[in-house]
Scaffold this motif. Structure first.
Motif, short mmCIF file in Angstrom:
data_model
loop_
_atom_site.label_atom_id
_atom_site.label_comp_id
_atom_site.label_asym_id
_atom_site.label_seq_id
_atom_site.Cartn_x
_atom_site.Cartn_y
_atom_site.Cartn_z
N THR A 162 -4.36 18.98 -71.36
CA THR A 162 -3.24 19.55 -70.60
C THR A 162 -2.28 18.49 -70.10
O THR A 162 -2.69 17.51 -69.49
CB THR A 162 -3.78 20.30 -69.35
OG1 THR A 162 -5.16 19.99 -69.22
CG2 THR A 162 -3.47 21.74 -69.36
N VAL A 163 -1.01 18.73 -70.34
CA VAL A 163 0.04 17.86 -69.81
C VAL A 163 0.93 18.75 -68.95
O VAL A 163 1.46 19.75 -69.43
CB VAL A 163 0.87 17.20 -70.93
CG1 VAL A 163 1.88 16.24 -70.34
CG2 VAL A 163 -0.03 16.48 -71.93
N GLN A 164 1.07 18.37 -67.68
CA GLN A 164 1.79 19.25 -66.75
C GLN A 164 2.91 18.51 -66.05
O GLN A 164 2.68 17.45 -65.45
CB GLN A 164 0.82 19.64 -65.64
CG GLN A 164 0.31 21.04 -65.66
CD GLN A 164 -0.63 21.20 -64.47
OE1 GLN A 164 -1.67 20.54 -64.40
NE2 GLN A 164 -0.24 22.05 -63.55
N LEU A 165 4.10 19.09 -66.08
CA LEU A 165 5.21 18.56 -65.28
C LEU A 165 5.16 19.23 -63.91
O LEU A 165 4.71 20.37 -63.79
CB LEU A 165 6.54 18.91 -65.93
CG LEU A 165 6.99 18.07 -67.12
CD1 LEU A 165 8.19 18.72 -67.80
CD2 LEU A 165 7.36 16.65 -66.69
N LYS A 166 5.65 18.52 -62.89
CA LYS A 166 5.69 19.15 -61.56
C LYS A 166 7.03 18.81 -60.90
O LYS A 166 7.50 17.68 -61.00
CB LYS A 166 4.53 18.63 -60.72
CG LYS A 166 4.40 19.32 -59.37
CD LYS A 166 3.08 18.94 -58.70
CE LYS A 166 3.04 19.24 -57.23
NZ LYS A 166 3.21 20.63 -56.87
N THR A 167 7.57 19.80 -60.21
CA THR A 167 8.84 19.57 -59.51
C THR A 167 8.57 19.09 -58.09
O THR A 167 7.52 19.36 -57.51
CB THR A 167 9.67 20.87 -59.45
OG1 THR A 167 8.83 21.90 -58.93
CG2 THR A 167 10.18 21.28 -60.80
N ASP A 168 9.58 18.40 -57.54
CA ASP A 168 9.48 17.98 -56.13
C ASP A 168 10.10 19.05 -55.24
O ASP A 168 10.46 20.13 -55.73
CB ASP A 168 10.14 16.60 -55.94
CG ASP A 168 11.65 16.63 -56.19
OD1 ASP A 168 12.22 17.73 -56.37
OD2 ASP A 168 12.25 15.56 -56.19
N ILE A 169 10.24 18.76 -53.95
CA ILE A 169 10.76 19.80 -53.04
C ILE A 169 12.21 20.18 -53.36
O ILE A 169 12.69 21.20 -52.89
CB ILE A 169 10.67 19.41 -51.54
CG1 ILE A 169 11.24 18.02 -51.29
CG2 ILE A 169 9.27 19.53 -51.00
CD1 ILE A 169 11.56 17.80 -49.82
N PHE A 170 12.89 19.35 -54.14
CA PHE A 170 14.27 19.70 -54.53
C PHE A 170 14.32 20.37 -55.91
O PHE A 170 15.37 20.44 -56.53
CB PHE A 170 15.15 18.45 -54.52
CG PHE A 170 15.16 17.75 -53.19
CD1 PHE A 170 15.78 18.32 -52.09
CD2 PHE A 170 14.50 16.53 -53.04
CE1 PHE A 170 15.76 17.68 -50.85
CE2 PHE A 170 14.47 15.89 -51.80
CZ PHE A 170 15.10 16.47 -50.71
N SER A 171 13.15 20.81 -56.38
CA SER A 171 13.01 21.50 -57.67
C SER A 171 13.41 20.63 -58.86
O SER A 171 13.90 21.13 -59.87
CB SER A 171 13.84 22.80 -57.70
OG SER A 171 13.49 23.60 -56.64
N LYS A 172 13.22 19.32 -58.71
CA LYS A 172 13.49 18.42 -59.83
C LYS A 172 12.16 17.98 -60.44
O LYS A 172 11.20 17.71 -59.70
CB LYS A 172 14.22 17.17 -59.34
CG LYS A 172 15.61 17.48 -58.84
CD LYS A 172 16.27 16.25 -58.29
CE LYS A 172 17.71 16.56 -57.92
NZ LYS A 172 18.34 15.48 -57.16
N ASN A 173 12.14 17.88 -61.77
CA ASN A 173 10.92 17.41 -62.44
C ASN A 173 10.73 15.94 -62.12
O ASN A 173 11.44 15.08 -62.64
CB ASN A 173 11.08 17.57 -63.96
CG ASN A 173 10.72 18.95 -64.42
OD1 ASN A 173 9.75 19.55 -63.92
ND2 ASN A 173 11.48 19.49 -65.35
N ARG A 174 9.78 15.63 -61.23
CA ARG A 174 9.61 14.25 -60.78
C ARG A 174 8.20 13.70 -60.97
O ARG A 174 7.92 12.56 -60.60
CB ARG A 174 9.99 14.12 -59.29
CG ARG A 174 11.45 14.39 -58.97
CD ARG A 174 12.41 13.52 -59.75
NE ARG A 174 12.03 12.14 -59.76
CZ ARG A 174 12.34 11.25 -58.83
NH1 ARG A 174 13.09 11.61 -57.82
NH2 ARG A 174 11.95 10.01 -58.92
N MET A 175 7.29 14.55 -61.50
CA MET A 175 5.90 14.09 -61.67
C MET A 175 5.32 14.69 -62.94
O MET A 175 5.74 15.78 -63.36
CB MET A 175 5.03 14.58 -60.50
CG MET A 175 5.38 14.01 -59.17
SD MET A 175 4.78 15.04 -57.82
CE MET A 175 6.23 15.96 -57.39
#
Ligand SMILES: C[S@@+](CC[C@H](N)C(=O)[O-])C[C@H]1O[C@@H](n2cnc3c(N)ncnc32)[C@H](O)[C@@H]1O
Length: 282
Positions: free
Chosen positions: A263-276
């Protein structure tokens, strides 16, 4: 001069360079750092006459702020994940999005179990030290190519009373068959030279370029090198966590080959930007 006049002195000196709210925030941070006075005490003691040394400290800080030096470098510290970190121009100032990355890692780890963690590009040591603090059963390693950054990271580990094994090496040519860990985490340099024009002078003129920039034609070189390292130094079922450039999220995701990672997962930060991003080694 009274404390309240020192506030006016700072305002008059910085107006036109910063907003009123920013100047107020600088004043209170300087009072806290130099006089150990919290905001409420500053208001209560506004008539106190300050020493010539204090005036000198504020005058020097004002000159540094006029050159857009970050307040964290001026006071020499910053707060990150509830801990205090020494910072100077040898290290990147830890950012809130990196706190989010740590939160994501901690969500997944059972703190009662022993675990080995490697932080690549440790800088001030903020990631490694926070993880060591929150995971008392973790054995934490932290690498950086910069001896200057490592000297600060070592001071931070000592001040926060954690043990971290520091490694001075470049991730671009690091070979170690012996260290196999459960988690690799990295916030590597990822800002393209072409993005410089969007950056403010306090970052561009003061934070270490070694920590920030990559060439336009190979912006993911650190991610590629670290993914290769995972193939040797990350256990089966272990996880790799990266902070990423929001503009290169899909490109970064595509670096994980299906034969080596599940599994490869992108995650957004509190500003809804893909940062992780995180991936599981299979
Ligand atoms: C974006 S900063 C991250 C610092 C810290 N981990 C944080 O999150 O605030 C990237 C770090 O990678 C380090 N670095 C740059 N090139 C490197 C290399 N070839 N090998 C290892 N570390 C490197 C820099 O010195 C810097 O400390």
């Amino acid at each position: 001069m009274q404390l309240k006049s020192l506030h006016v002195f700072l305002k008059n000196g910085l107006i036109g360079y910063y907003s009123k709210d920013e100047i107020d925030a600088f004043f209170y941070r300087l009072c806290d750092a130099h006089l150990k006075l919290k905001r409420i005490d500053v208001s209560l003691k506004s008539d106190t006459v300050v020493s010539p040394q204090t005036f000198e400290y504020f005058e020097e800080s004002l000159q540094r702020l006029l050159k857009y030096e970050p307040i964290q470098y001026i006071i020499g510290s910053t707060s990150f994940c509830g801990l205090d970190f020494i910072v100077d121009e040898k290290v990147l100032i830890p950012r809130p999005e990196t706190e989010e990355l740590i939160g994501w890692i901690l969500e997944q780890i059972d703190s009662s179990k022993p675990i080995k963690i490697l932080d690549i590009g440790t800088g001030s040591g903020c990631i490694a030290i926070c993880l060591a603090k929150k995971l008392p059963n973790a054995e934490v390693y932290a690498m950086d190519v910069s001896s200057g950054a490592l000297s600060i990271a070592k001071l931070n580990a000592k001040a926060n009373q954690v043990e971290v094994t520091f490694i001075e090496a470049s991730v671009l040519d690091w070979k170690n068959q012996d260290l196999v860990v459960d988690v690799i985490v990295s916030n590597p340099p990822y800002v393209r030279e072409s993005e410089k024009e969007m950056m403010s002078p306090n970052v561009l003129d003061h934070e270490p370029h070694l920590a920030l920039f990559v060439e336009n034609n190979n912006p993911l070189l650190f991610y590629k090198a670290i993914i290769d390292i995972c193939k040797i130094n990350l256990k089966k079922d272990g996880f790799i966590y990266f902070e990423i450039n929001e503009y290169l999220a899909e490109d970064t995701k595509s670096l994980f080959s299906l034969d080596a990672f599940g599994t490869v997962q992108l995650k957004t930060d509190i500003f809804s930007k893909n940062r992780m991003i995180r991936a599981k080694r299979c």
